[in-house]
Structures are given as structure tokens and as C-alpha cells.
Scaffold this motif. Sequence first.
Motif, PDB file in Angstrom:
ATOM      1  N   THR A 162       0.843  -1.195   0.000  1.00  0.00           N
ATOM      2  CA  THR A 162       0.000   0.000   0.000  1.00  0.00           C
ATOM      3  C   THR A 162       0.876   1.242   0.000  1.00  0.00           C
ATOM      4  OG1 THR A 162      -0.160   0.068   2.414  1.00  0.00           O
ATOM      5  CG2 THR A 162      -1.923  -1.085   1.230  1.00  0.00           C
ATOM      6  N   HIS A 163       0.401   2.255  -0.706  1.00  0.00           N
ATOM      7  CA  HIS A 163       1.028   3.570  -0.739  1.00  0.00           C
ATOM      8  C   HIS A 163       0.001   4.536  -0.177  1.00  0.00           C
ATOM      9  CE1 HIS A 163       4.440   2.135  -3.122  1.00  0.00           C
ATOM     10  NE2 HIS A 163       3.545   1.319  -3.632  1.00  0.00           N
TER      11      HIS A 163
ATOM     12  N   TYR B  88      -2.471   4.128  -3.752  1.00  0.00           N
ATOM     13  CA  TYR B  88      -2.610   2.967  -4.615  1.00  0.00           C
ATOM     14  C   TYR B  88      -1.985   1.745  -3.964  1.00  0.00           C
ATOM     15  CZ  TYR B  88       2.076   4.667  -5.730  1.00  0.00           C
ATOM     16  OH  TYR B  88       3.367   5.118  -5.644  1.00  0.00           O
ATOM     17  N   ILE B  89      -2.246   0.589  -4.584  1.00  0.00           N
ATOM     18  CA  ILE B  89      -1.652  -0.675  -4.154  1.00  0.00           C
ATOM     19  C   ILE B  89      -0.883  -1.241  -5.338  1.00  0.00           C
ATOM     20  CG2 ILE B  89      -2.075  -3.017  -3.330  1.00  0.00           C
ATOM     21  CD1 ILE B  89      -4.732  -1.974  -2.165  1.00  0.00           C
ATOM     22  N   ASN B  90       0.392  -1.550  -5.117  1.00  0.00           N
ATOM     23  CA  ASN B  90       1.199  -2.223  -6.136  1.00  0.00           C
ATOM     24  C   ASN B  90       1.235  -3.712  -5.846  1.00  0.00           C
ATOM     25  OD1 ASN B  90       1.916   0.041  -7.567  1.00  0.00           O
ATOM     26  ND2 ASN B  90       3.901   0.277  -6.591  1.00  0.00           N
ATOM     27  N   GLU B  91       1.336  -4.489  -6.913  1.00  0.00           N
ATOM     28  CA  GLU B  91       1.534  -5.930  -6.803  1.00  0.00           C
ATOM     29  C   GLU B  91       2.867  -6.265  -7.462  1.00  0.00           C
ATOM     30  OE1 GLU B  91      -0.432 -10.156  -8.325  1.00  0.00           O
ATOM     31  OE2 GLU B  91      -1.483  -8.279  -8.711  1.00  0.00           O
TER      32      GLU B  91
ATOM     33  N   ALA C 235      -4.660  -1.524  -7.519  1.00  0.00           N
ATOM     34  CA  ALA C 235      -5.819  -0.653  -7.285  1.00  0.00           C
ATOM     35  C   ALA C 235      -5.304   0.759  -7.038  1.00  0.00           C
ATOM     36  CB  ALA C 235      -6.620  -1.140  -6.083  1.00  0.00           C
ATOM     37  N   SER C 236      -6.136   1.764  -7.358  1.00  0.00           N
ATOM     38  CA  SER C 236      -5.689   3.144  -7.182  1.00  0.00           C
ATOM     39  C   SER C 236      -6.859   4.054  -6.822  1.00  0.00           C
ATOM     40  CB  SER C 236      -4.999   3.640  -8.458  1.00  0.00           C
ATOM     41  OG  SER C 236      -5.893   3.609  -9.548  1.00  0.00           O
ATOM     42  N   SER C 237      -6.528   5.318  -6.610  1.00  0.00           N
ATOM     43  CA  SER C 237      -7.480   6.405  -6.348  1.00  0.00           C
ATOM     44  C   SER C 237      -8.181   6.299  -4.999  1.00  0.00           C
ATOM     45  CB  SER C 237      -8.501   6.518  -7.483  1.00  0.00           C
ATOM     46  OG  SER C 237      -7.843   6.767  -8.692  1.00  0.00           O
TER      47      SER C 237
END
Length: 191
Positions: free
Chosen positions: A83-84, A90-93, A104-106
Motif C-alpha cells: 500500500t502507498h 494505490y496498491i502495487n503488486e 488498485a488506485s485512487s
Amino acid sequence: MSNLVKMKSKPCLRIGYHSFGGVVCAGVTILSFCSAKAQSLFETDGGSTIYEFTSTGAKSTFASSLNAAVGLAFDSAGNLFVTHSTTGGYINEYSLGGAQTTFASSFTPFGLAFNSTDDLFVSESDSGEIKKFSPNSSVSLFASGLSAPMGLTFNSAGNLFVADYGSGAIYEYTPDGSKTTFASGLARPVA
């Protein structure tokens, strides 16, 4: 905790251990530690870098130039989710090979945890909500009305525990969403 790679560290407050399918994650106020099945340990400095530690303690940079990276969790396939927690967060994978995609973002995610069926639960402290991302890519609202949810973890019965920073409580949710207070009167629980 026996699966967690042991490493020397300074004493910390508010340590939460997350365990599922042989993967253990621990969150420590600003630091988050995750141990993958390969016995590497992943740590975020709460900002711009994720480090990987081998079982012998060798440190390398897994990812850098990140923005407010605070939460780490692995799915059952070994992919790392990060998570950021920033406005427009957003979430990076990260795949096992290190390839990065935006999951996922926003929104402003903070804590995250997978249940035994690989549903990803994400706390959003700004909105006071817990979102559920299913493996089929559907997103649903799991819980709302929290003060500032942060750290998340599951127990072996599949109940979700939420550290709610704003209310000073830890809440327990059953898989069907029923909520009880597990602990209260805490000073700003994070993980």
C-alpha cells in the motif's frame, strides 16, 4: 511467530503478526515486516524503500523510489502487495519475478491482509472503511464507520482484526461482517 525470520532489531511497540498459509507478516508502528515462504524478510521504511533480507541477514533493495509505502502482504501464490498511503494512493503488486503492476488506485490505503481464500482486505483510514478485493477482481465494502482503521490481520478462524487508531480500539469481524470490540482503551493502535 516461529516462521518469522529472526533478525536483530531495536525494541518496538505495537507489534502485530499476520499469518496465513505459512506466510507471516508483522507491522511495527512505522515499519512493516513480511516473511515469504522462501524465508526472505521484506521490510518497508514507511516511505520510499522496500528491503529484502535473506535468512542469513543479507540485505538488498527490493524496490525504491516509492511513495509512502506502508503496508505489505503476500497472497497464497507469493505475490507481494504494497500500500502507498498518500492522497491518490494505490496498491502495487509485485510478482515472484519482481514485475510491478498497479493493483488498485485512487484511494488512501493503509493496512492490508489476505484471508485463507485470497480475498484482500484493505483499510482506508481517511474514509474509515475496510474494502474487500476478491480474486475475481470484484471490490466490495466490508466495514465502514471506523475512526481511522490501520493494521489488519486474520486469525485461524478467519476473523479479521482491525487496529482503529482514532478510537483506540481493536475490533474483531467475523467472516459475515459481525463486529465486536476485542480490546479498547489503547493509545493509538496501528498494527
